[in-house]
Motif scaffolding. Structure first.
Motif, PDB file in Angstrom:
ATOM      1  N   LYS A 145     -31.652  58.687 -20.172  1.00  0.00           N
ATOM      2  CA  LYS A 145     -30.542  59.553 -20.566  1.00  0.00           C
ATOM      3  C   LYS A 145     -29.441  58.644 -21.107  1.00  0.00           C
ATOM      4  CE  LYS A 145     -27.098  62.692 -18.676  1.00  0.00           C
ATOM      5  NZ  LYS A 145     -26.560  63.260 -17.437  1.00  0.00           N
ATOM      6  N   THR A 174     -38.310  57.551 -19.927  1.00  0.00           N
ATOM      7  CA  THR A 174     -37.273  58.394 -20.490  1.00  0.00           C
ATOM      8  C   THR A 174     -35.919  57.971 -19.937  1.00  0.00           C
ATOM      9  OG1 THR A 174     -38.816  60.239 -20.670  1.00  0.00           O
ATOM     10  CG2 THR A 174     -36.479  60.769 -20.804  1.00  0.00           C
ATOM     11  N   SER A 228     -44.690  55.741 -20.386  1.00  0.00           N
ATOM     12  CA  SER A 228     -43.608  56.419 -21.096  1.00  0.00           C
ATOM     13  C   SER A 228     -42.382  56.410 -20.198  1.00  0.00           C
ATOM     14  CB  SER A 228     -43.986  57.866 -21.431  1.00  0.00           C
ATOM     15  OG  SER A 228     -45.009  57.892 -22.379  1.00  0.00           O
ATOM     16  N   ASN A 285     -36.972  58.315 -25.381  1.00  0.00           N
ATOM     17  CA  ASN A 285     -38.253  58.157 -24.708  1.00  0.00           C
ATOM     18  C   ASN A 285     -38.981  56.998 -25.376  1.00  0.00           C
ATOM     19  OD1 ASN A 285     -41.278  58.566 -24.403  1.00  0.00           O
ATOM     20  ND2 ASN A 285     -40.475  60.022 -22.933  1.00  0.00           N
ATOM     21  N   ASN A 341     -34.420  58.026 -16.349  1.00  0.00           N
ATOM     22  CA  ASN A 341     -34.684  59.377 -15.848  1.00  0.00           C
ATOM     23  C   ASN A 341     -36.080  59.526 -15.278  1.00  0.00           C
ATOM     24  OD1 ASN A 341     -32.264  60.632 -16.207  1.00  0.00           O
ATOM     25  ND2 ASN A 341     -32.910  61.928 -17.880  1.00  0.00           N
ATOM     26  N   THR A 346     -31.295  61.767 -25.097  1.00  0.00           N
ATOM     27  CA  THR A 346     -32.330  60.998 -24.410  1.00  0.00           C
ATOM     28  C   THR A 346     -33.115  60.136 -25.383  1.00  0.00           C
ATOM     29  OG1 THR A 346     -33.979  62.762 -24.591  1.00  0.00           O
ATOM     30  CG2 THR A 346     -32.659  62.725 -22.581  1.00  0.00           C
TER      31      THR A 346
END
Length: 137
Positions: A72, A70, A68, A123, A55, A121
């Motif tokens: 889904k 992320t 970082s 992360n 994402n 999600t």
């Protein structure tokens, strides 16, 4: 009980992966960050095959640098498919670390029953202080 599961996740999830990520980012430069970002882009279709859609990526070029990522959650895949996906990433240390983190987050989410909530999600923070956070909806 929930607190015990969280403690278990942090102990099990970050034993070897934490050491690897710290080693990867210990001497990170902007060129190293660029290479990591390129590697993530290269393996985007493999992450999708693993049941996750990339994402967003946030890169901090501060000291210490971190990234970082992320994802889904699209679908949780069986162990046999995980092995196949993981084998396709063996030439990339970053991709294997990401896949390990995603699969462990998936396994962890299966152990927590929050009514109808499912893993939404994941992360992954990669840097000198690595971490994984999950959200359910």
């Amino acid at each position: 009980m929930f607190k015990e599961k969280v403690v278990d996740l942090t102990e099990n999830l970050w034993d070897d992966e934490r050491k690897e990520m710290i080693g990867e980012f210990k001497d990170a430069t902007s060129e190293k960050l660029k290479a990591i970002l390129e590697s993530l882009g290269k393996f985007n279709s493999l992450f999708k095959e693993a049941g996750y859609e990339l994402n967003s990526i946030n890169a901090s070029i501060a000291l210490p640098p971190d990234i970082s990522i992320t994802f889904k959650c699209l679908d949780l895949i069986p162990i046999s498919e995980r092995i196949n996906v993981f084998n396709k990433a063996q030439d990339s240390r970053i991709a294997t670390l990401v896949l390990k983190s995603l699969f462990r987050a998936s396994d962890y989410s299966d152990t927590i029953k929050l009514g109808e909530f499912k893993l939404k999600t994941v992360n992954i923070k990669m840097g000198l202080i690595p971490g994984v956070s999950v959200s359910f909806s």
